[in-house]
Motif scaffolding. Sequence first.
Motif, short mmCIF file in Angstrom:
data_model
loop_
_atom_site.label_atom_id
_atom_site.label_comp_id
_atom_site.label_asym_id
_atom_site.label_seq_id
_atom_site.Cartn_x
_atom_site.Cartn_y
_atom_site.Cartn_z
N TYR A 277 0.92 -1.30 0.10
CA TYR A 277 0.01 -0.03 0.10
C TYR A 277 0.64 1.28 -0.01
O TYR A 277 0.57 2.23 -0.81
CB TYR A 277 -0.86 0.02 1.24
CG TYR A 277 -1.63 1.16 1.43
CD1 TYR A 277 -3.09 1.33 0.82
CD2 TYR A 277 -1.33 2.12 2.31
CE1 TYR A 277 -3.41 2.48 0.76
CE2 TYR A 277 -1.91 3.57 2.53
CZ TYR A 277 -3.19 3.64 1.90
OH TYR A 277 -3.78 4.74 1.92
N LEU B 132 0.69 3.79 -2.98
CA LEU B 132 0.13 5.08 -2.64
C LEU B 132 1.03 6.46 -2.94
O LEU B 132 0.89 7.33 -3.40
CB LEU B 132 -0.47 5.23 -1.39
CG LEU B 132 -1.29 6.34 -1.34
CD1 LEU B 132 -2.78 6.06 -1.39
CD2 LEU B 132 -1.05 7.30 0.20
N ALA C 176 1.49 6.94 -6.40
CA ALA C 176 0.56 7.77 -7.23
C ALA C 176 0.44 9.39 -6.67
O ALA C 176 0.37 10.19 -7.62
CB ALA C 176 -0.64 7.16 -6.81
N ALA D 212 0.65 12.72 -9.16
CA ALA D 212 -0.42 13.65 -8.96
C ALA D 212 0.23 14.81 -8.60
O ALA D 212 0.01 15.80 -9.31
CB ALA D 212 -1.14 12.98 -7.88
N VAL E 144 -5.28 11.95 -9.39
CA VAL E 144 -5.94 12.36 -8.16
C VAL E 144 -6.92 11.17 -7.88
O VAL E 144 -7.19 10.51 -6.66
CB VAL E 144 -6.53 13.61 -8.11
CG1 VAL E 144 -7.45 13.70 -6.70
CG2 VAL E 144 -5.44 14.88 -7.91
N VAL F 152 -6.86 8.24 -8.81
CA VAL F 152 -6.09 7.07 -8.47
C VAL F 152 -5.68 7.15 -7.06
O VAL F 152 -6.02 6.08 -6.36
CB VAL F 152 -4.84 6.74 -9.37
CG1 VAL F 152 -3.66 5.61 -8.90
CG2 VAL F 152 -5.28 6.44 -10.88
N VAL F 153 -5.09 8.07 -6.62
CA VAL F 153 -4.77 8.20 -5.14
C VAL F 153 -5.99 8.03 -4.47
O VAL F 153 -5.90 7.06 -3.25
CB VAL F 153 -4.23 9.47 -4.97
CG1 VAL F 153 -4.01 9.88 -3.19
CG2 VAL F 153 -2.89 9.81 -5.60
N ILE G 27 -7.01 4.28 -4.43
CA ILE G 27 -6.19 3.50 -3.58
C ILE G 27 -6.38 3.63 -1.83
O ILE G 27 -6.47 2.59 -1.24
CB ILE G 27 -4.94 3.63 -4.07
CG1 ILE G 27 -4.38 3.19 -5.48
CG2 ILE G 27 -3.64 2.94 -3.12
CD1 ILE G 27 -3.15 3.58 -5.87
#
Lengths: 286, 235, 323
Positions: A93, A97, A100, A104, C288, C290-291, C294
């Motif tokens: 995780y 995360l 990601a 972003a 965003v 995707v974040v 998850i």
Amino acid sequence: MELIQEIIIFGTIKGCVYALIATGFTLIFAVAGILNLAHGTFYMLGAYFTYTLFYVLGIPLPPAILLAAVLVGALGMLLDRVFLKPMRSSHTYVLVLTVAVAFAAQEIILLTYGSQGMNIPNLIEGSVNLNGVVVSWHQLLIVAITAVVLIMLWLVLTRTRYGVATLAVSMDEDGARLVGIETEKVFNLSMFASAFLAAVAGALISPIMSMTPEMWNMPLMKAFVVVVVGGIGSLTGSIMAAFFLGWLETFTGFVISPKLTEVVSLVLLTVFLVFRPSGILGRRLH
Amino acid sequence: MPLLEIENLVVRYGSALVLDRVSLAIDNGECVAVIGPNGAGKTTLLRSISALKDWEGKMSFQGRDLAGVSSSQTVALGIVQAPEGRHLFPQLSVRENLELGAFLAKEKAQKDTNYEYVLELFPRLGERLRQMAGTLSGGEQQMLCVGRALMSSPRILLLDEPSFGLAPLIKEAIANAVRQIRAKGTTILLVEQDAHMAFELAQRVYVLEEGHISTTGTSKELSEDPSIRSSYLGL
Amino acid sequence: MLANLKTPAQRHTAIFYGLIMVGFYFVPVFSDNFYLLSVFTTAYFYIIFATSWDVFAGYSHLMNFGHALFIGIAGYLTAFVDLHLGLPPLLVLPMCAVVCGLLGMFIGYLTLRMQGPYFAIITMAFAAVAYESAIMFSEYTGGEEGIPGIHPLTDSLIGDYYFVLVVMSLIFLFLLWFTRGRWGLVLKAISQNEDAVLASGINTAWVKIRAYSISGALCGIGGSVYAYSLTHVGPTSMEQVLSTTILIMAMVGGMGTITGPFLGALILVLFNELSRDMEEYRLLIYTVMVVVIIFFAPRGIVSWGQPIARAFKLGGKRGQAGS
Ligand SMILES: Nc1ncnc2c1ncn2[C@@H]1O[C@H](COP(=O)(O)OP(=O)(O)O)[C@@H](O)[C@H]1O
Ligand SMILES: [Mg+2]
């Protein structure tokens, strides 16, 4: 002779930046077991925040860098508290995360600042001739600031109550909780320090290397190399490995071919991971 | 009112029920032992008391409800543990480990007194103050573990198999230390697989089997119980 | 396989994915729009990449951050063989499978004892080494430009569409069969408690190496078809971004399920394409989103399947118990 001097001087400067990046990366890994793939993002934000504080808000450069680093540190804490805390123990995780989040953040920076490279000015203009090697004052300042920051980190970790608590958590989390240390607080402080250090590195480098929304990749890769070569969880090891990598890269660039500098770290990383795993594995992962 | 009171404690690991409605009470100044086979849930019981593990049911300490209390707060209340596996800080010196034991201690004088007390209890630690904890022998590590716990002036000391894996002489030294701590009036909850030691040190004993208390009584009563004698004392 | 579908929930799942698959075969019947077909073809590629990633990484929880290595290796191999030897795709695909399978076996062997984070870093490093090599040895690889001029798979867009779809379908079915059987169970068990599996007499090292090898082989097939379909291969085919995208798709869909990465890849590719008119905000929204997914559904969107089915009274009580 001059070549050797150049390699030592420029390698040291590189090593300083790598050391700033890698110590924070190691710290949060050793303390909370977090392999933070958004670490390069802190480095990037340090540069961009400094840019905004300096050019848009007109704050002088030194306080702008400090303020930017504090803001990034706070963002680091926020990332940890909001996103990582619920599942800190799951490597899967945390890895996905944070990567990601890194992407972003890249998009947010791209939308806000565009993709063209930007710079901030040197902290001090001008250059100095060191025995035949011309070095800018800013580069020398990077070395000085790194030295001060690392010494301060060392003092905090060995002399203050929560610094020692941080070391304790990195060695044995249950042991730390059983003597009454609030591990959550230690995680927060470590995340702050980790992001702060990366942000300082990003701000210091951006007069020399242009900032772009993709700039987070490089420090992340270097952090991996430094941490793997230096031994995961070992701050001293990381610092030594950072300078080793800085010198080796500079040597390769000057003596063999500039095209190969980026490959050096990759080769080092693979060789160490494959052939020297027992020699470098930290406590946390046996 | 008992010092520590546990009622219907239930603890799970995932879907596995590890402690099933465990109740026990310890009065101030008592030394109570919990014995039971490997995997019975003894360590889980101590970890729950120290808030290292989530639990359900009711626990109170000096009348104060322990629900929602963090591990750090339990230490501040005086619930201190010398855990299974010792959990020392291996790259710190013996002295630093002891100092960390007093992490929450406010008064320097108290810290100094405790420090003297620990070194008196375990003179061998005094000879190795600058040595890294990770390089100590097993017996010395166990001494340091108990010593570290004593550094925060415990109201109740939780000991998880303090003699585990130690040579007979060292085992006796640890037992001796426990006797001295008990004599000073510190309440002790001792978890042991070595039932001989438990019966000798504790006034009362709980037998924990497969997650629940199967028998309880004074050491004298239980050591005369034929089934206990055969399964725990090997007689 | 149908014999395995004991519970209503499993049957509903099978019907759900079956319908999607059949639907794919009918897309060209309704539209031969070039753009639409190429969007779906892209989705099929990512489905191959994400599901083949899943059979090793998703089941073992060893995060492979360099899956694109296989795509690139297979792509360059395809280019060499096609341009210099002129072999037909039906020979080249198995060849890529074998080469990437062996490569997977080799890397699996080297990384056997590595734990989570180390494994992530080493897989990243292997792919990066391959990437840098592709740029450095430009006499053979064409450097940054790559190698153009690979012969197309078929001579029509629809032909290509069906070729990719058939390959994807076969890989998907194979993976379902493989993971629903004994191997899937063993892999899952290893990720939970390797020592216990070892104690029961299973050679866990071999199981993992084998899964990695299968993961590589299938991705190699995908990578080869990908190169044919683009008629070009370049270093971008092993970029870190591609590897990360694959892993994110699998995670968003639900790791260790095969169906999850299937859905994750499909949904994210379609979203990415359909949101083109949001212009520059597209990637921001995408990342965003995707974040957020998850964060709220770390086990992926397939974990929403049961609550949704329950809300619609599908599956029923036995379904929940049997899953
Ligand atoms: N971290 C854990 N995860 C899952 N199960 C555990 C864990 N720790 C202990 N257990 C299980 O809980 C039970 C009790 O363990 P423990 O409290 O260590 O027993 P004891 O200390 O009496 O030997 C055992 O069945 C053990 O398998
Ligand atoms: Mg135990």
